[in-house]
Design an enzyme around this catalytic site. Sequence first.
Site, PDB file in Angstrom:
ATOM      1  N   SER A  94      28.167  28.297  69.118  1.00 58.38           N
ATOM      2  CA  SER A  94      26.756  27.893  69.147  1.00 58.38           C
ATOM      3  C   SER A  94      26.544  26.485  68.587  1.00 58.38           C
ATOM      4  O   SER A  94      25.606  25.788  68.993  1.00 58.38           O
ATOM      5  CB  SER A  94      25.911  28.898  68.359  1.00 58.38           C
ATOM      6  N   ASP A 264      18.472  28.254  59.379  1.00 58.95           N
ATOM      7  CA  ASP A 264      19.260  29.468  59.134  1.00 58.95           C
ATOM      8  C   ASP A 264      20.501  29.210  58.286  1.00 58.95           C
ATOM      9  O   ASP A 264      21.282  30.127  58.029  1.00 58.95           O
ATOM     10  CB  ASP A 264      19.656  30.116  60.462  1.00 58.95           C
ATOM     11  N   HIS A 267      23.049  26.361  61.564  1.00 60.48           N
ATOM     12  CA  HIS A 267      22.829  25.370  62.621  1.00 60.48           C
ATOM     13  C   HIS A 267      22.103  24.145  62.075  1.00 60.48           C
ATOM     14  O   HIS A 267      21.210  24.268  61.239  1.00 60.48           O
ATOM     15  CB  HIS A 267      22.041  26.002  63.770  1.00 60.48           C
TER      16      HIS A 267
END
Length: 781
Positions: A94, A264, A267
Amino acid sequence: MAVLAYNLGKREINQYFSIKNAKLLSVAAVVLLTVFHTASRHYGGSDTCDWLLSSGRFLGDNVWQPYGCMLHKYKSTEAKFCLREKRIAFVGDSRIRQLFYSFIKMINPEVKEVGNKHENIPFVDGDSTVDFLWYAEVNNSLKEQLMLWTEGSASKPHVVIIGAATWSIKLHNGKSEALFQYKANLTAISDTLEKLAEHSEVYWVLQDPVYEDVLSDSRKMITNEQINLYNEAAVGTLNTSKKKVKFLEASRQAALETISQSVDGLHLPESTRDVGAMILMNSMCNKILKPIDGSCCQSAPPLSILQKIAVGLFLLSIIIFLILGFSRHRKSRPVPDVENGEDKKPPVVVGQLNSKGPLLAIGKMSLIMLYFYLCDRADIFMKEQKFYTHSTFFIPLIYIFVLGIFYSENSKETKLLNREQTDEWKGWMQLVILIYHFSGASTFIPVYMHVRVLVAAYLFQTGYGHFSFFWLKGDFGFYRVCQVLFRLNFLVVVLCLVMDRPYQFYYFVPLVTFWFAVIYATMALWPQILQKQANGSAFWNLALLLKLLGLLLFICFFAYSQELFEAVFSLWPVSKLFELQGSIHEWWFRWKLDRFAVINGMLFAFIYLLLQKCQLLSEGKGEPLFSNKISNCLLFVSVVSFMTYSIWASGCKNKSECNEMHPYISVILAFILIRNIPGYARSLYSSFFAWFGKISLELFICQYHIWLAADTKGILVLIPGNPTLNIIVSTFIFVCIAHEISQITNDLAQVAIPKESGPLLKRLLGAGVFLGLVLILSRNE
């Protein structure tokens, strides 16, 4: 006692610090710095691409500065052009997906982050393809994909950006066995990556830190300690002797400063991941597009034909210079200030230039040009981008004005705009402009608009000085004209050859040269009207005003007829003097911006000399210029005008709109009145500012390449890692070189511009042939 201490302090400084000693020290500094940087580049094994990818720092909010080179901010059109017919693959988890989106948004800013998170994401824009491939771990699946590119039928991407680690930590709860397996899997794909890197660019993205305080429970095992271990494993395994796989580490450094802004904890904030994407774009595209303000990953440009010829001539001059050595038969003389047209007595010659003099001057100029080339065309010295803050502009401004006040002296004469005062005026204006350029203050519109006034003031002085000379002396001979043109253009012509730049690139010199030609034509064409002719005759004074009115109509005609303006200045060979990148738009902009400044200076000179002739001014020491009542009234109006302009300029929101108003708003006259109406103000001047004023032209031109860098887009870095010391050292060398060039120009002018008409015509013919050859060669390139 305070005055005595003040004078003793200045005397002590001047006793131990002379320009001769300063120049010797600057030569030593240049030699040592050149040797140091050459050795570090040769033996250090790093180039600007390594610097770009490996390290840097934040200059301010979201402004990333790579170590030692400049980062170009790519626009969508540039990105599309660079990546045409290319296929790029982002491979990983991600975090790589975040980098992928930041990258494609540079190509198409309208892209939305949509799609399934754990699946591949294609992106096509024209003939460019950028894919994201979901491989959250370094495992056999990833190895198969890489082998498909290297050994299978699948077409290889031109660029591969790859990285993964956090899922391995998460799925195995941070166990040491997972790290060993990660190393083994990296070893298994290392040969494949090396093989892929033979035909494609391969970037391994080192893992960014996390913000452990806000990580969810399912990610608590992803600690910065674990990430450091995995990064060490990646570097240790993939950093083979071939060094074909590149490591993207700089984005990790950026993240260290901003990860606390993460939502979070895992990221990155969007602004920080944009840094990584921009680094990648610079690494891929700078060598293709070669942007001036993107020095990272660019090699030195090849020499043009003109540069090769210049190199040959300069090498020959350097050899002669080294053989002959420094001349001891003359002392340095003051530089005549012919460009502003003031009437000066020629400098006293202590010893005539011997036959070696011109050769020695050319030899020194050749060595100086070598330094110019090394600073801004070779790969030896570092460059960094500008970043404006109020402190970087206003703090140096306060320093120089304190120094200017410290070096206050009594004027030799107290006439309005006397020589010492005009030198002072040019000096502090030039220093303000230098600080403005160095700090990148053009982004702050109030400062930009005030500096626009300073440029207009230079042109005002051009009109004032040359009009005064022609009006009083009536000397329209070629000798005077050639003197002015040589003084203005010598350094720029040399730099055009050495640095491979068009004449218009050094915009101020074409501007003042053009306006000198206009002033000369206005005064020299029939009927020639001089002060001695106009004395006691209102008719001739009126005739001169009609001439100035004709000049004003000429200016307005061109200003409101852009098509005609472009038609005139687009004709060859005139176009070669005024075009920049094949267009005269820059010349049109510069010319139009201050189009009334010169005629204002001419009109002011006429009125002042008329009032002086009629004995309506009091220019004695300590006397106000007018009667007390008129003086106080004019001072009040001038101060109010200054304040009104500053308020207006501070409220400017748009450069274009403010530039449209700029030619019609001027506070130059207000400054002149404030500076000259009080008798005590005319009796003092700053010798500090006046010294810089005498070399203001050289300072303005030299800054392009040996103080700033990348043609003024960046900052030259001689002392890496210490910005304050770097500014001090580079400024010291820069000022010494500017002063030496002014002396060289003065010496060569005595040879190049003889007073006798016969030799002068021969020199002009030779100069015409030389410039013609240059224009022809530049046209053929």
